[in-house]
Write an enzyme that holds these catalytic residues in place. Structure first.
Site, short mmCIF file in Angstrom:
data_model
loop_
_atom_site.label_atom_id
_atom_site.label_comp_id
_atom_site.label_asym_id
_atom_site.label_seq_id
_atom_site.Cartn_x
_atom_site.Cartn_y
_atom_site.Cartn_z
N ASP A 100 -66.35 -62.98 15.90
CA ASP A 100 -64.93 -62.65 15.89
C ASP A 100 -64.64 -61.16 15.68
O ASP A 100 -63.48 -60.75 15.78
CB ASP A 100 -64.20 -63.49 14.83
CG ASP A 100 -64.81 -63.39 13.44
OD1 ASP A 100 -65.30 -62.29 13.07
OD2 ASP A 100 -64.80 -64.39 12.71
N HIS A 115 -74.96 -62.98 17.02
CA HIS A 115 -74.58 -63.94 18.07
C HIS A 115 -73.61 -63.34 19.09
O HIS A 115 -72.97 -64.07 19.83
CB HIS A 115 -73.98 -65.20 17.44
CG HIS A 115 -74.98 -65.97 16.62
ND1 HIS A 115 -74.63 -66.85 15.64
CD2 HIS A 115 -76.33 -65.96 16.65
CE1 HIS A 115 -75.73 -67.38 15.10
NE2 HIS A 115 -76.77 -66.84 15.70
N LEU A 213 -68.93 -71.45 -0.51
CA LEU A 213 -67.93 -72.38 -1.01
C LEU A 213 -68.60 -73.53 -1.78
O LEU A 213 -68.12 -73.96 -2.81
CB LEU A 213 -67.13 -72.93 0.17
CG LEU A 213 -65.77 -73.55 -0.10
CD1 LEU A 213 -64.88 -72.60 -0.89
CD2 LEU A 213 -65.10 -73.92 1.22
N GLU A 214 -69.71 -73.98 -1.23
CA GLU A 214 -70.38 -75.14 -1.82
C GLU A 214 -71.80 -74.80 -2.22
O GLU A 214 -72.43 -73.94 -1.61
CB GLU A 214 -70.43 -76.29 -0.80
CG GLU A 214 -69.09 -76.94 -0.62
CD GLU A 214 -68.96 -77.66 0.71
OE1 GLU A 214 -69.97 -77.75 1.44
OE2 GLU A 214 -67.85 -78.12 1.00
#
Ligand code: ZN
Length: 241
Positions: A100, A115, A213-214
């Site tokens: 992005d 990528h 986050l996890e």
């Protein structure tokens, strides 16, 4: 939790999808709504580009509008200002799995895109002389053809079934070799490339940190520290100037 950046001279940061979640880019969104994961893998595959390039463009071209509309969040901005404040002798490499370009828009300078970049179009014919170029058109209605050789044009992203190009791959390996601080952000610590990179950094004797986050489903022992929560909350504190 604030990092004393003056202690490090070779810093490598790896970012994944989690860092762009707060910018609204967590899922693949196109003109037809949100893509299912199995559709992304099917239409985002190198075989689809060869056989049904319109599907590849519907998937990736359709994401160009949401990406253009997205803005860098506090995590992107914290990394950019951290880099800007480093002393001249400190090396900093920001490696991203994201396509992005939000890091560059936030002001990051030394960025390696593993990528590729969604907003760039190039020729699918590797022998062609057409230079990759910035392209805001979505091409979801008609597959664009190369003005030089007539082959199908494609988004400049690494498709499923394709390898990460040699230059970014080599740049990262070289930076990891003498790295003294490695931070992975918004990416699982268990799958490649993060899992390989952190092993390389650990081997070089670096301090190794995961921001995600996890928690990891199975802890990767190469990460010595872990900060859990949204990157846009953690990074401004961790990298506070
Ligand atoms: Zn061409």
């Amino acid at each position: 939790m604030r990092l004393d950046r003056s202690k490090y001279s070779r810093i490598v940061v790896l970012t994944g999808a989690g860092i762009s979640a707060a910018s609204g880019l967590r899922t693949y969104r196109g003109p037809d709504g949100v893509w299912e994961e199995h559709e992304v893998e099917k239409f985002g595959h190198a075989d689809a580009l060869a056989q049904r390039p319109q599907e590849t463009w519907r998937l990736f071209g359709g994401m160009r509008e949401p990406v253009l509309a997205a803005k860098p969040n506090a995590a992107h901005l914290a990394l950019a200002s951290w880099e800007a404040q480093l002393a001249p002798h400190q090396e900093f490499l920001l490696v991203t799995q994201n396509v992005d370009a939000l890091h560059q828009r936030a002001g990051s300078r030394n960025v390696v895109e593993l990528h590729g970049n969604l907003m760039v179009t190039r020729c699918s014919n590797t022998a062609c002389t057409l230079k990759p170029y910035r392209d805001e058109q979505t091409h979801v209605q008609a597959v664009p053809k190369c003005p030089v050789c007539g082959a199908v044009l494609r988004p400049d992203v690494v498709l499923f079934g394709e390898e990460i190009p040699a230059l970014p791959s080599w740049t990262v390996k070289r930076a990891l070799r003498d790295c003294d601080l490695f931070i992975a952000i918004g990416t699982s610590g268990l799958v490649t490339p993060a899992a390989n990179y952190v092993r390389g950094a650990e081997y070089a004797g670096a301090r190794t940190i995961l921001v995600n986050l996890e928690p990891m489903a199975q802890p990767n022992p190469a990460f010595k520290e872990q900060y859990l929560g949204p990157a846009e909350k953690i990074l401004p504190a961790l990298l506070a100037l």
